[in-house]
Write a protein that holds these residues in place. Structure first.
Motif, PDB file in Angstrom:
ATOM      1  N   ALA A   1     -22.363 -22.658 -12.634  1.00 19.53           N
ATOM      2  CA  ALA A   1     -22.983 -23.689 -13.482  1.00 19.53           C
ATOM      3  C   ALA A   1     -22.257 -23.730 -14.820  1.00 19.53           C
ATOM      4  O   ALA A   1     -21.816 -22.686 -15.325  1.00 19.53           O
ATOM      5  N   GLY A   2     -22.049 -24.926 -15.345  1.00 20.23           N
ATOM      6  CA  GLY A   2     -21.402 -25.051 -16.657  1.00 20.23           C
ATOM      7  C   GLY A   2     -19.898 -25.012 -16.555  1.00 20.23           C
ATOM      8  O   GLY A   2     -19.186 -24.809 -17.561  1.00 20.23           O
ATOM      9  N   ARG A   3     -19.379 -25.144 -15.366  1.00 19.47           N
ATOM     10  CA  ARG A   3     -17.924 -25.261 -15.132  1.00 19.47           C
ATOM     11  C   ARG A   3     -17.115 -24.162 -15.830  1.00 19.47           C
ATOM     12  O   ARG A   3     -16.207 -24.436 -16.625  1.00 19.47           O
ATOM     13  N   PRO A   4     -17.466 -22.916 -15.567  1.00 12.56           N
ATOM     14  CA  PRO A   4     -16.678 -21.849 -16.199  1.00 12.56           C
ATOM     15  C   PRO A   4     -15.279 -21.758 -15.590  1.00 12.56           C
ATOM     16  O   PRO A   4     -15.004 -22.332 -14.531  1.00 12.56           O
ATOM     17  N   LEU A   5     -14.419 -21.027 -16.292  1.00 10.79           N
ATOM     18  CA  LEU A   5     -13.152 -20.612 -15.689  1.00 10.79           C
ATOM     19  C   LEU A   5     -13.531 -19.551 -14.656  1.00 10.79           C
ATOM     20  O   LEU A   5     -14.399 -18.722 -14.905  1.00 10.79           O
ATOM     21  N   VAL A   6     -12.895 -19.607 -13.453  1.00 15.42           N
ATOM     22  CA  VAL A   6     -13.272 -18.665 -12.404  1.00 15.42           C
ATOM     23  C   VAL A   6     -12.151 -17.657 -12.181  1.00 15.42           C
ATOM     24  O   VAL A   6     -10.973 -18.036 -12.102  1.00 15.42           O
ATOM     25  N   VAL A   7     -12.512 -16.379 -12.101  1.00 11.13           N
ATOM     26  CA  VAL A   7     -11.544 -15.345 -11.712  1.00 11.13           C
ATOM     27  C   VAL A   7     -11.908 -14.914 -10.294  1.00 11.13           C
ATOM     28  O   VAL A   7     -13.004 -14.396 -10.056  1.00 11.13           O
ATOM     29  N   ASP A   8     -10.979 -15.168  -9.361  1.00  9.38           N
ATOM     30  CA  ASP A   8     -11.253 -14.898  -7.944  1.00  9.38           C
ATOM     31  C   ASP A   8     -10.749 -13.522  -7.557  1.00  9.38           C
ATOM     32  O   ASP A   8      -9.567 -13.331  -7.263  1.00  9.38           O
ATOM     33  N   ALA A   9     -11.683 -12.555  -7.617  1.00 12.99           N
ATOM     34  CA  ALA A   9     -11.352 -11.172  -7.223  1.00 12.99           C
ATOM     35  C   ALA A   9     -12.196 -10.786  -6.011  1.00 12.99           C
ATOM     36  O   ALA A   9     -12.670  -9.657  -5.893  1.00 12.99           O
ATOM     37  N   LEU A  10     -12.363 -11.745  -5.107  1.00 10.89           N
ATOM     38  CA  LEU A  10     -13.184 -11.480  -3.908  1.00 10.89           C
ATOM     39  C   LEU A  10     -12.396 -10.626  -2.906  1.00 10.89           C
ATOM     40  O   LEU A  10     -12.795  -9.519  -2.569  1.00 10.89           O
ATOM     41  N   PHE A  11     -11.249 -11.145  -2.464  1.00 17.06           N
ATOM     42  CA  PHE A  11     -10.432 -10.408  -1.498  1.00 17.06           C
ATOM     43  C   PHE A  11      -8.954 -10.546  -1.837  1.00 17.06           C
ATOM     44  O   PHE A  11      -8.511 -11.564  -2.352  1.00 17.06           O
ATOM     45  N   GLY A  12      -8.231  -9.503  -1.500  1.00 14.40           N
ATOM     46  CA  GLY A  12      -6.789  -9.532  -1.726  1.00 14.40           C
ATOM     47  C   GLY A  12      -6.068  -9.095  -0.472  1.00 14.40           C
ATOM     48  O   GLY A  12      -6.226  -9.682   0.605  1.00 14.40           O
ATOM     49  N   ALA A  13      -5.391  -7.962  -0.583  1.00 16.41           N
ATOM     50  CA  ALA A  13      -4.571  -7.480   0.536  1.00 16.41           C
ATOM     51  C   ALA A  13      -5.411  -6.945   1.679  1.00 16.41           C
ATOM     52  O   ALA A  13      -4.926  -6.765   2.789  1.00 16.41           O
ATOM     53  N   GLY A  14      -6.699  -6.732   1.386  1.00 13.69           N
ATOM     54  CA  GLY A  14      -7.550  -6.136   2.425  1.00 13.69           C
ATOM     55  C   GLY A  14      -8.324  -7.154   3.237  1.00 13.69           C
ATOM     56  O   GLY A  14      -9.200  -6.795   4.029  1.00 13.69           O
TER      57      GLY A  14
ATOM     58  N   GLN B   1       0.846  -1.212   0.000  1.00 13.59           N
ATOM     59  CA  GLN B   1       0.000   0.000   0.000  1.00 13.59           C
ATOM     60  C   GLN B   1       0.875   1.254   0.000  1.00 13.59           C
ATOM     61  O   GLN B   1       0.577   2.231  -0.678  1.00 13.59           O
ATOM     62  N   ALA B   2       2.006   1.203   0.721  1.00 14.74           N
ATOM     63  CA  ALA B   2       2.922   2.365   0.740  1.00 14.74           C
ATOM     64  C   ALA B   2       3.518   2.576  -0.650  1.00 14.74           C
ATOM     65  O   ALA B   2       3.639   3.711  -1.124  1.00 14.74           O
ATOM     66  N   ALA B   3       3.834   1.493  -1.332  1.00 11.18           N
ATOM     67  CA  ALA B   3       4.383   1.605  -2.694  1.00 11.18           C
ATOM     68  C   ALA B   3       3.331   2.184  -3.632  1.00 11.18           C
ATOM     69  O   ALA B   3       3.628   3.023  -4.491  1.00 11.18           O
ATOM     70  N   GLU B   4       2.086   1.775  -3.420  1.00 12.77           N
ATOM     71  CA  GLU B   4       0.986   2.296  -4.249  1.00 12.77           C
ATOM     72  C   GLU B   4       0.849   3.797  -4.006  1.00 12.77           C
ATOM     73  O   GLU B   4       0.776   4.595  -4.947  1.00 12.77           O
ATOM     74  N   ARG B   5       0.902   4.188  -2.728  1.00 11.50           N
ATOM     75  CA  ARG B   5       0.805   5.623  -2.413  1.00 11.50           C
ATOM     76  C   ARG B   5       1.981   6.383  -3.034  1.00 11.50           C
ATOM     77  O   ARG B   5       1.836   7.475  -3.580  1.00 11.50           O
ATOM     78  N   TYR B   6       3.170   5.781  -2.993  1.00 12.15           N
ATOM     79  CA  TYR B   6       4.351   6.443  -3.586  1.00 12.15           C
ATOM     80  C   TYR B   6       4.102   6.676  -5.068  1.00 12.15           C
ATOM     81  O   TYR B   6       4.377   7.746  -5.600  1.00 12.15           O
ATOM     82  N   ALA B   7       3.530   5.660  -5.722  1.00 13.07           N
ATOM     83  CA  ALA B   7       3.270   5.784  -7.173  1.00 13.07           C
ATOM     84  C   ALA B   7       2.240   6.863  -7.428  1.00 13.07           C
ATOM     85  O   ALA B   7       2.284   7.562  -8.447  1.00 13.07           O
ATOM     86  N   MET B   8       1.343   7.050  -6.458  1.00 14.14           N
ATOM     87  CA  MET B   8       0.259   8.027  -6.661  1.00 14.14           C
ATOM     88  C   MET B   8       0.616   9.393  -6.116  1.00 14.14           C
ATOM     89  O   MET B   8      -0.153  10.332  -6.212  1.00 14.14           O
ATOM     90  N   ARG B   9       1.846   9.487  -5.557  1.00 11.14           N
ATOM     91  CA  ARG B   9       2.164  10.697  -4.802  1.00 11.14           C
ATOM     92  C   ARG B   9       1.968  11.958  -5.625  1.00 11.14           C
ATOM     93  O   ARG B   9       1.556  12.973  -5.125  1.00 11.14           O
ATOM     94  N   GLY B  10       2.182  11.847  -6.954  1.00 17.16           N
ATOM     95  CA  GLY B  10       2.065  13.081  -7.754  1.00 17.16           C
ATOM     96  C   GLY B  10       0.727  13.166  -8.445  1.00 17.16           C
ATOM     97  O   GLY B  10       0.455  14.113  -9.146  1.00 17.16           O
ATOM     98  N   ALA B  11      -0.116  12.094  -8.193  1.00 16.91           N
ATOM     99  CA  ALA B  11      -1.356  12.062  -8.985  1.00 16.91           C
ATOM    100  C   ALA B  11      -2.116  13.380  -8.837  1.00 16.91           C
ATOM    101  O   ALA B  11      -2.129  13.978  -7.777  1.00 16.91           O
TER     102      ALA B  11
END
Ligand SMILES: NC(=O)C1=CN([C@@H]2O[C@H](COP(=O)(O)OP(=O)(O)OC[C@H]3O[C@@H](n4cnc5c(N)ncnc54)[C@H](O)[C@@H]3O)[C@@H](O)[C@H]2O)[C@H](O)CC1
Ligand SMILES: [K+]
Length: 513
Positions: free
Chosen positions: A137-150, A31-41
């Protein structure tokens, strides 16, 4: 490898060098690295990025990895209530744009989404359904974007239900940042977590990705660049790395024509009276990894056993109290090993005290640790010089009863190193080596068949052998753990401890080339 100064007395021990490509970031550091990247946003430097551009890059990075690895097929994107979910909406948009049939499920209400995740949801023009088993249903490929670092607490409810369904049906799943439920800093599973075929994380891996749970759940791990500048690492100053040769290869000693055996160091191993094999394995390993000489200090009742063993070992009888200290008085014996096969006895505690009193580099393993269970302060109080403790989980729990497992392995090893004032090598499939100053490495190359009796004795000898040649105990421990895994991987299943030292020449040669 270029030539290096001989470890003549006074030459500073060669230490581990940080490597930004091997650094691991905790969730807070990310998160600190993300803030650093956004520091000039918003009017700042040209390099700065907004949260949305980072999220866009993250989502696009995952979508590209999916398109690269999987054939076009129906996909179910499961989005959580935070920015991990936001990434999910970006991924859905990119896959749909590539012509993949995409269904999006959202945990919680769309109206409750905030910030970058809200914008990402707005840009998704397709339907949004509640997260439910129906989506699978139908056995799709699943993208798990439920939770991450939070992730903050154990997963339950609908999220838990779909995760268990992914696992029970063996659906192919892609973990966004990490499999939801895997705690980024500790590698603990909070409630439930999906077994993924691939996990895509951002900028740098997190400690959990290298943990045992992480390696069991993540599948193939990919790290994508999302536009956070490398300079962010200087600011974050993370002090944990993936244990790989670039960290310590430069600290390995290159044999030189000017060498004689004494400049390559002299290890002394305290031998056990009955479990004589342990000290012999340690001695063999120390020699195979390059120590010039190895002495086994043998209890008089076992001298003949050791003398009948490996001819290259020096066997010195341990007659009477203080005998070990007398043998250790020879400054050329520059690294001492106590513990392998020693027995968790008062006699072993005395040997440890004698070894520590020399102020010389000491490797304390196995019974030298268990002998202090219930009274670890007696051990820590005697630590003056450089020392490495090499406990497995059981020995660790006995020495550091206050450091509970829910702390996570990295933190436990770090706190133990600070508490003991020694390098702590906490063994396992994800061995962690931590120094008292907070630096730590996580090892990830050990194959499961390394779990065999005597492998730890070999490891303690390898550490001593490298330290005897002039490496710091932290660097020697990190290098030895990696070479230990590499030797086992080379040999393959069916490995026994005696096979490890035999593999070391090839491992050393692979590092020299
Ligand atoms: N750091 C970066 O550079 C970038 C990170 N990205 C992605 O953002 C997530 C982290 O997002 P965050 O909003 O902080 O957290 P999560 O999305 O993981 O989840 C938080 C959200 O979920 C709630 N919550 C937590 N635990 C539970 C639980 N067990 N049950 C229910 N709800 C839970 C919590 O209250 C929050 O509301 C990171 O992983 C990346 O994927 C960016 O996209 C790119 C830049
Ligand atoms: K996830």
């Amino acid at each position: 490898m270029t030539d290096r100064p001989d470890p003549s007395p006074g030459a500073p021990a060669r230490d581990l060098v940080p490597d930004d490509d091997l650094v691991l970031l905790t969730c807070a550091e990310m998160q600190a690295a993300e803030r650093y990247a956004m520091r000039g946003a918003g009017g700042g430097g040209d390099e700065s990025a907004s949260g949305s551009t980072l999220m866009e890059a993250a989502g696009a990075g995952v979508a590209n990895a999916v398109i690269e690895r999987f054939l076009p097929q129906p996909v179910a994107v499961l989005c959580g209530p935070g920015n991990n979910g936001g990434d999910g909406f970006v991924i859905a948009r990119h896959l749909a744009a590539a012509g993949w049939p995409v269904r999006v499920g959202l945990l919680g209400e769309r109206a409750k989404l905030t910030g970058d995740a809200m914008w990402a949801a707005i840009l998704w023009e397709g339907a949004v359904e509640p997260v439910s088993a129906g989506l699978l249903a139908g056995r799709p490929l699943v993208v798990d974007a439920l939770f991450g670092a939070g992730l903050k607490r154990p997963i339950e409810g609908k999220a838990a239900e779909v995760i268990e369904m992914i696992n029970s049906r063996g659906l192919a799943c892609i973990g966004v940042d990490m499999p939801s439920g895997l705690e980024g800093d500790t590698g603990r599973i909070l409630g439930h977590a999906p077994r993924c075929a691939m996990t895509v994380t951002f900028f740098r891996p997190k400690p959990a990705h290298l943990s045992v749970n992480g390696r069991l759940l993540c599948g193939e791990l990919r790290v994508v660049d999302i536009g956070i500048p490398r300079a962010a690492l200087k600011m974050v100053d993370a002090r944990q790395w993936r244990n790989e040769p670039p960290l310590w290869q430069a600290a390995l000693r290159t044999p030189s024509l000017a060498d004689h055996k004494y400049v390559r160091g002299h290890v002394m191993v305290a031998g056990g009276e009955t479990m004589t094999g342990a000290a012999r394995l340690a001695a063999l390993a120390a020699r195979r990894i390059g120590a010039g000489l190895v002495t086994i200090a043998a209890p008089s009742a076992a001298v003949s056993v050791y003398q009948a063993a490996e001819p290259g070992n020096i066997v010195a009888p341990l007659d009477g109290a203080g005998a070990f200290r007398q043998l250790a008085a020879d400054p050329r014996r520059n690294v001492l090993v106590v513990g392998p096969g020693a027995g968790a006895t008062p006699a072993t505690r005395r040997l440890v005290a004698e070894a520590l009193a020399t102020g010389r580099a000491c490797v304390l393993d196995a019974d030298a640790l268990t002998a202090f269970s219930g009274d670890p302060a007696a051990l820590f109080g005697d630590i003056k010089g450089p020392v490495v403790l090499t406990p497995h989980d059981g020995e660790f729990a006995r020495l550091f009863p206050g450091l509970r497992p829910d702390l996570g392995k990295l933190d436990r090893a770090r706190q133990a190193a600070r508490l003991a004032g020694a390098v702590v090598l906490l063994k396992g499939a994800d061995t962690i080596v931590a120094a008292p100053d907070g630096r730590a490495v996580i090892n990830a190359n050990a194959p499961p068949w390394l779990a065999t009796a005597g492998a730890g004795d070999v490891l303690s000898g390898m550490i001593a052998g490298l330290a005897a040649q002039g490496m710091t105990l932290f660097a020697a421990a990190a290098a030895a753990v990696w070479m230990h895994g590499a030797a086992a991987a080379r040999f393959g299943p069916g490995l026994i401890a005696e096979d490890l030292p035999v593999q070391l020449p090839q491992v050393l040669q692979s590092l020299a080339s």
